[in-house]
Design an enzyme around this catalytic site. Structure first.
Site, short mmCIF file in Angstrom:
data_model
loop_
_atom_site.label_atom_id
_atom_site.label_comp_id
_atom_site.label_asym_id
_atom_site.label_seq_id
_atom_site.Cartn_x
_atom_site.Cartn_y
_atom_site.Cartn_z
CG HIS A 79 31.84 124.53 79.92
ND1 HIS A 79 31.79 124.92 78.61
CD2 HIS A 79 32.41 123.30 79.91
CE1 HIS A 79 32.28 123.95 77.83
NE2 HIS A 79 32.67 122.96 78.60
CB SER B 19 44.36 126.63 71.77
OG SER B 19 43.82 125.40 71.48
CD GLU C 176 41.06 129.56 71.48
OE1 GLU C 176 42.14 129.84 72.02
OE2 GLU C 176 40.46 128.50 71.68
CG ASP D 51 41.87 127.30 78.35
OD1 ASP D 51 41.45 127.01 79.48
OD2 ASP D 51 41.42 126.82 77.30
C1 GLA Z 1 38.03 125.53 77.03
C2 GLA Z 1 38.01 127.06 76.94
C3 GLA Z 1 38.02 127.70 78.31
C4 GLA Z 1 36.95 127.10 79.23
C5 GLA Z 1 36.98 125.58 79.17
C6 GLA Z 1 35.84 124.96 79.90
O1 GLA Z 1 39.24 125.09 77.57
O2 GLA Z 1 39.09 127.52 76.18
O3 GLA Z 1 37.86 129.09 78.19
O4 GLA Z 1 35.69 127.60 78.91
O5 GLA Z 1 36.96 125.09 77.84
O6 GLA Z 1 35.91 125.25 81.26
#
Ligand code: GLA
Length: 387
Positions: free
Chosen positions: A35, A128, A160, A172
């Site tokens: 996060h 995703s 997204e 991600d």
């Molecule tokens: C999800 C989101 C990422 C990141 C994580 C938490 O995977 O897609 O962008 O914020 O949560 O670290």
């Protein structure tokens, strides 16, 4: 407009399919830095050897796009000149990516695409991003769109936001596309500067334990956390206009605003500032081969996510707690957005089998849920093959 059907067998358009492009698009793990990405901070992800596989070919039409997902056993057909959000979640990833490519002014023709996956959904290993980025990479190659790898990550993130409705950060997508075999990435989410660090964990391995739960709070709470952090920044900016995100705030500065921050804003911001620091310290520890130190930082990350950021859940907390007195486990924490999915554990390789049996038994006894393991190793990002 799009139409979708559940396909009992491969639709006719996909029999005798001769692809001109193949893409292998990986999921990701994150060692530490949760996060923090949407707060312009630091993360430490890498791609894994579990992937979504795509095959693409042009179909001779101007704008008819046909997709067959073997995972969902479903068929989707749409016109890329007439895109709208679907009620089916998986469709929005591909519709959203197509939309962002059009927004960039790129021209597409009709195409067919087959998607197969060995990435579990809901496990927090970012199927995703693998879907978005793999799809975008395939279209980029099929139609010579000239998009750079970083542009692919950015447009996928926008897809997204705009079609799926999840205001995710860049971690991600970046990990899925940009990772290098046997390395982890120290990514600065503000500058997108990436340092590739050899994934050398000596006699240890990274082990994912999948809680097999995915609490439905995940999406709404994710966006709420992001808003809480942004609200804290707005308060701090009134005195310090140079502050653009929590990345620019330190603990001392945050204390000044404790009384002015509302609700849980203070504790959310505190977690993010501390987590950024943990990522930097983890980098030093890993480079120096100090696995104990790195493991402690993993536990610290989990504590912050559980108590201050409040994105964990009883199943994740149980597994992290269960690992604490095992001297062959250096660290354990929830991974990803939270509210379910996996824990990531740094464990002596020769103890994995024994531990998995023990943890699965205890987990089943407590929650009546089967515990799964996902073996992962740091892998190369997206691979595109022109045939
Ligand atoms: C999800 C989101 C990422 C990141 C994580 C938490 O995977 O897609 O962008 O914020 O949560 O670290």
């Amino acid at each position: 407009m799009s139409t979708s059907t559940n396909a009992q067998k491969l639709p006719e358009a996909f029999t005798d399919f001769k692809p001109s492009i193949k893409v292998a698009s990986p999921g990701r793990i994150n060692l530490i830095g949760e996060h923090t990405d949407y707060n312009n901070g630091f993360v430490m992800p890498t791609a894994i050897d579990k992937k979504i596989y795509f095959e693409f070919k042009e179909n001779g039409t101007d704008s008819t796009c046909r997709i067959y997902s073997a995972t969902y056993n479903a068929h989707l057909e749409f016109d890329h000149n007439n895109l709208s959000i679907s009620e089916k979640s998986w469709e929005n990833y591909v519709l959203g990516v197509t939309n962002e490519i059009k927004v960039l002014g790129k021209s597409l023709k009709g195409f067919d695409c087959i998607i197969k996956s060995d990435l579990s959904t809901g496990a927090g290993i970012s199927s995703s991003a693998a879907l978005e980025c793999g799809f975008a990479s395939g279209l980029n190659a099929l139609f010579d769109l000239g998009l750079s790898k970083v542009e692919i990550t950015q447009l996928s993130q926008k897809a997204e936001h705009n079609f799926v409705g999840n205001k995710c950060g860049i971690m991600d997508q970046y990990a899925s596309v940009m990772s290098k075999q046997d390395h982890i990435i120290l990514l600065d989410c503000e500058s997108l500067h990436a340092e590739y660090i050899p994934a050398d964990f000596k006699s240890c391995k990274l082990l994912l334990l999948n809680t097999n739960v995915s609490h439905n709070l995940a999406d709404s709470e994710y966006n709420t956390r992001r808003q809480e952090c942004e609200a804290a920044v707005e308060v701090i900016q009134k005195k310090y206009p140079e502050v653009k995100s929590l990345r620019d705030v330190n603990l001392e500065m945050l204390e000044e605003f404790k009384a002015q921050l509302e609700g849980k804003q203070y504790q959310r911001a505190r977690y993010v500032i501390e987590e950024n620091e943990r990522v930097i310290n983890a980098t030093t520890a890993i480079k120096a081969g100090k696995l104990n130190e790195f493991g402690e930082l993993m536990y610290g990350s989990h504590d912050g996510l559980q108590h201050n950021y409040e994105v964990s859940c009883p199943e994740l907390d149980f597994l992290v707690e269960f690992s604490r007195d095992k001297d062959y486990i250096y660290g354990s924490r929830m991974m990803g957005g939270g509210f379910g999915g996996c824990t990531i554990n740094l464990i002596e390789a020769d103890k994995i089998d024994e531990y998995v049996v023990e943890a699965a038994e205890a987990y089943f006894k407590k929650f009546n849920i089967k515990l799964d393991t996902i073996a992962v190793s740091p892998s190369e990002g997206t691979i595109v093959e022109k045939l």
